[in-house]
Design a protein around this motif. Structure first.
Motif, PDB file in Angstrom:
ATOM      1  N   GLY A 283      -6.267   0.964  -5.873  1.00 14.67           N
ATOM      2  CA  GLY A 283      -6.012   0.049  -6.936  1.00 14.67           C
ATOM      3  C   GLY A 283      -4.977   0.472  -7.989  1.00 14.67           C
ATOM      4  O   GLY A 283      -4.744  -0.351  -9.129  1.00 14.67           O
ATOM      5  N   ILE A 284      -4.306   1.417  -8.095  1.00 11.99           N
ATOM      6  CA  ILE A 284      -3.258   1.899  -8.904  1.00 11.99           C
ATOM      7  C   ILE A 284      -2.157   1.164  -8.686  1.00 11.99           C
ATOM      8  O   ILE A 284      -1.554   1.163  -7.640  1.00 11.99           O
ATOM      9  CB  ILE A 284      -2.757   3.366  -8.593  1.00 11.99           C
ATOM     10  N   ARG A 285      -1.551   0.208  -9.654  1.00 11.88           N
ATOM     11  CA  ARG A 285      -0.458  -0.687  -9.296  1.00 11.88           C
ATOM     12  C   ARG A 285       0.723  -0.204 -10.229  1.00 11.88           C
ATOM     13  O   ARG A 285       1.902  -0.658 -10.130  1.00 11.88           O
ATOM     14  CB  ARG A 285      -0.795  -2.142  -9.987  1.00 11.88           C
ATOM     15  N   ASN A 286       0.601   1.019 -11.145  1.00 13.64           N
ATOM     16  CA  ASN A 286       1.836   1.543 -11.881  1.00 13.64           C
ATOM     17  C   ASN A 286       2.161   2.760 -11.057  1.00 13.64           C
ATOM     18  O   ASN A 286       1.403   3.656 -11.261  1.00 13.64           O
ATOM     19  CB  ASN A 286       1.548   1.547 -13.216  1.00 13.64           C
ATOM     20  N   ILE A 287       3.497   2.714 -10.382  1.00 11.53           N
ATOM     21  CA  ILE A 287       3.718   3.812  -9.643  1.00 11.53           C
ATOM     22  C   ILE A 287       5.179   4.396 -10.366  1.00 11.53           C
ATOM     23  O   ILE A 287       6.031   3.444 -10.424  1.00 11.53           O
ATOM     24  CB  ILE A 287       4.032   3.612  -7.904  1.00 11.53           C
ATOM     25  N   VAL A 288       5.285   5.937 -10.498  1.00  9.91           N
ATOM     26  CA  VAL A 288       6.549   6.155 -10.910  1.00  9.91           C
ATOM     27  C   VAL A 288       6.982   7.195  -9.667  1.00  9.91           C
ATOM     28  O   VAL A 288       5.992   8.127  -9.267  1.00  9.91           O
ATOM     29  CB  VAL A 288       6.290   7.163 -12.297  1.00  9.91           C
ATOM     30  N   LEU A 289       8.029   6.778  -9.252  1.00  6.65           N
ATOM     31  CA  LEU A 289       8.782   7.863  -8.173  1.00  6.65           C
ATOM     32  C   LEU A 289       9.497   8.922  -8.961  1.00  6.65           C
ATOM     33  O   LEU A 289      10.547   8.566  -9.338  1.00  6.65           O
ATOM     34  CB  LEU A 289       9.449   7.048  -7.151  1.00  6.65           C
ATOM     35  N   ALA A 290       8.936   9.907  -8.963  1.00  3.54           N
ATOM     36  CA  ALA A 290       9.645  11.044  -9.825  1.00  3.54           C
ATOM     37  C   ALA A 290      10.481  11.943  -8.900  1.00  3.54           C
ATOM     38  O   ALA A 290       9.719  12.959  -7.873  1.00  3.54           O
ATOM     39  CB  ALA A 290       8.954  11.730 -10.749  1.00  3.54           C
TER      40      ALA A 290
END
Length: 641
Positions: free
Chosen positions: A162-169
């Motif tokens: 359910g995680i909808r905030n994704i940061v591609l680092a």
């Protein structure tokens, strides 16, 4: 402030500033996030840098860190930031993260709890633990390696829970000379995968955890990047704190608060919605209704409580309610069911055993559950649905789950508190899987117990006997069938109504489709247990002669019956004695490799730890054993041997 002003006034102003600071700090929003990705992508280093740049390291910690960094042989820098997070000795020795490490830090705008999760595939289960409470996931990628299998697995799991905030680092940009083309290629590759699993949007940031580029501030080393620094993004990302409060009211009861005879309340954390005194509620699974009389907390009664608050609810009526029940809005209650489709993440070295009973823990509810053979497993690289018979370590699949009684639930997509569960091995008490309930099977809603006029007590009274299930267990060749047959002959001679279910005979009909793998053995015993239960409902004394090698399945059958009706009879014969008898020649074939999964040779037998009756066939003849068993079950003898 001048030197002439009195000291007490200075102290008062300092205290006022502290109070103001604490008040502001308490009003800050909280962001929970995880760092994940493949091994050596720099997750621990990134978190260490975040702590360092946010001034969350004390001087003594910094001195110790510098000393540890020198001992660790850090090259090209004074500080190894990963050591701030990798606290276990094994982690520091191997240079990897093993367990989930939680760290707290704060900036002027927001408070943070970050979970550093392991990158090694072996510890994927620990990543799931960290992701289960996170609002945001930072997916790290080594700029030199690009998108890897573990990157895909962690992204899929983060989206799944359910995680909808994704940061591609994209980390370690310093090692690719801050090359824009490298960054763009990685982002394009990840976007193609992300779209395939339902991640519609993510924020891509090029950075270097080691050098601090684009961590606390935008780096001059990458003038082509026009996005935010990582901390800026974490401070401003929108976390919808009101969505759970807008849903119908639900609270799982954790504890019945009864300090005295004048007070009875039900304590728990509100999972969703809001509640006020006077609101109509429904207690599930019983379905009883009442209304909220008081909302009690340590700081006094409230006139309004919302999702996330821990409260004690006092009801207007004396309603039967206990730990494991749920209190919900009367006009919009959650569902109750005992059969589901679920997505499973398998977290144990030992494979899932379909049909075996596990403990299923969902919130405050704990029930016995069995998992059916998976419908499919998901290939995290291609997202293909693979046909499988079981799930192994880190596998993700979809299967049907049956519980021994109805549980209060909602689909995980609607309510994580009432839709997420874990599976626990009954023998070892180890957590072996995590799951998300997708929906209840229609048959669980459409099939109901039919009330009958003649019950099991009437059937037993008609036969003038107490129903029993005599469960003979032991190695092949131990003499189970011989003794069971003699027991039934004696019962028949005494006018008792009985029936013998023999292992070989049952496999000719009811279980002819089953082999001898561990999974098939479990299903074999489950079916026999269900048939035996129906026969005892008819008032019969049922005898079964099965190797039934696993304690968990024998215990499963015991729990199907009323207390005292299951009689476990261990026909205790040493392997060498059973092998000498070898009437059917099975041991010889097994020793020659012609017979696979044979109990005692290449498949284990778990002897009963406390059988109701133990028969040592090296000391007693079958006819004497049969006599003792009959005496025992008919109450003619006070002890068993």
């Amino acid at each position: 402030m001048t030197a002439q002003e009195p000291a007490y006034k200075v102290d008062a102003l300092i205290a006022e500033d502290i109070d103001t600071y604490l008040a502001l700090h308490q009003r800050k929003s909280m962001l929970r996030f995880i760092t994940c990705g493949s091994v050596d992508d720099g997750k621990s280093t990134l978190i260490g840098r975040l702590l360092y740049d946010s001034k969350m390291i004390f001087e003594d910690q910094l001195a110790a860190l510098e000393s540890d960094s020198k001992r660790a042989g850090t090259q090209g820098q004074d500080i190894d930031f990963a050591l701030l997070v990798d606290g276990l000795a094994a982690e520091r020795e191997q240079g990897i993260t093993i367990d989930v490490a939680y760290r707290f830090f704060a900036t002027e705008k927001r408070k943070f709890i970050v979970a550093d999760t392991p990158g090694h595939e072996q510890y994927t289960r620990n990543m799931v633990t960290g992701a289960s409470t996170a609002d945001l996931a930072v997916i790290l990628i080594d700029a030199r390696k690009g998108v890897l299998t573990q990157t895909r697995r962690h992204s899929y799991l983060a989206h799944l829970v359910g995680i909808r905030n994704i940061v591609l680092a994209v980390n370690k940009m310093d090692l690719v000379e801050y090359d824009r083309d490298t960054f763009d290629a990685i982002v394009a590759d990840y976007r193609e995968f992300a779209t395939s699993i339902g991640i519609d949007d993510f924020t891509a940031i090029p950075l270097s955890g080691l050098r601090g580029d684009n961590i606390a501030s935008v780096s001059d080393a990458m003038p082509w990047y026009d996005g935010p620094a990582l901390i800026d993004h974490l401070e401003t990302v929108d976390i919808d704190l009101t969505s759970e409060q807008d849903k119908p009211f639900r609270m799982a009861v954790q504890w019945v608060n009864r300090p005295n005879l004048d007070f009875r309340g039900f304590s728990g954390t509100i999972a969703s919605g809001s509640v006020r005194p006077g609101d109509a509620i429904r207690v599930l699974p019983s379905g009883r209704t009442s209304a909220i009389s008081r909302i009690v907390t340590m700081d006094g009664d409230l006139d309004h409580a919302v999702a996330g608050q821990s409260v004690t609810l006092v009801l207007a009526d004396e309603v039967d309610c206990s730990r494991g029940d749920a209190i919900a809005a009367a006009d919009a209650p959650p569902q109750v069911a005992d059969q589901f489709e679920a997505t499973l993440v398998w977290m144990a070295e030992q494979e899932l055993q379909p049909g075996r009973a596990y403990w299923l823990k969902l919130g405050t509810q704990t029930v016995s559950a069995t998992v059916q053979p998976p419908k499919y497993a998901t290939d995290v690289n291609t997202m293909a649905e693979l046909s499988v018979k079981t799930l192994g370590l880190n596998d993700i699949g979809v299967a049907e789950v049956y519980t021994d009684r109805g549980i209060v639930f909602e689909p995980y997509a609607d309510n994580a508190e009432l839709g997420g569960f874990i599976l626990i091995d009954k023998a070892t008490n180890a957590t072996v899987g995590a799951g998300l309930l997708n929906f209840a099977l229609r048959r669980s809603q459409n099939i109901h117990w039919q009330s009958v006029e003649i019950g099991r007590e009437a059937h037993a009274a008609q036969k003038n006997q107490r129903p029993r299930l005599l469960w003979f267990t032991g190695l092949s060749g131990s003499g189970k069938s011989t003794i069971a047959n003699m027991v039934e002959k004696r019962l028949h001679a005494l006018g008792k109504h009985s029936f013998l279910l023999d292992g070989d005979n049952v496999r000719h009909g009811l279980n002819r489709d089953l082999g001898f793998t561990e999974t098939d053995r479990i299903e074999n015993i489950r079916r026999v247990g269900e048939v035996a239960k129906l026969m005892t409902d008819a008032g019969l004394i049922v005898l079964t002669a099965f190797i039934s090698p696993f304690r968990a399945e024998r215990e499963m059958v015991r729990k199907m019956l009323p207390e005292g009706e299951f009689v476990e009879i261990f026909v205790d014969t040493p392997l060498e004695v059973a092998e000498q008898r070898d009437v059917k020649g099975l041991y010889k074939k097994a020793r020659a490799g012609e017979l696979q999964n044979f109990t005692g040779i290449d498949s284990p037998y778990e002897p009963p730890e406390a059988p109701d009756i133990r028969i040592d066939t090296t000391k007693i003849e079958p006819d004497e054993a049969a006599e003792r068993i009959v005496d025992h079950i008919l109450g003619m003898a006070g002890t068993s041997k």
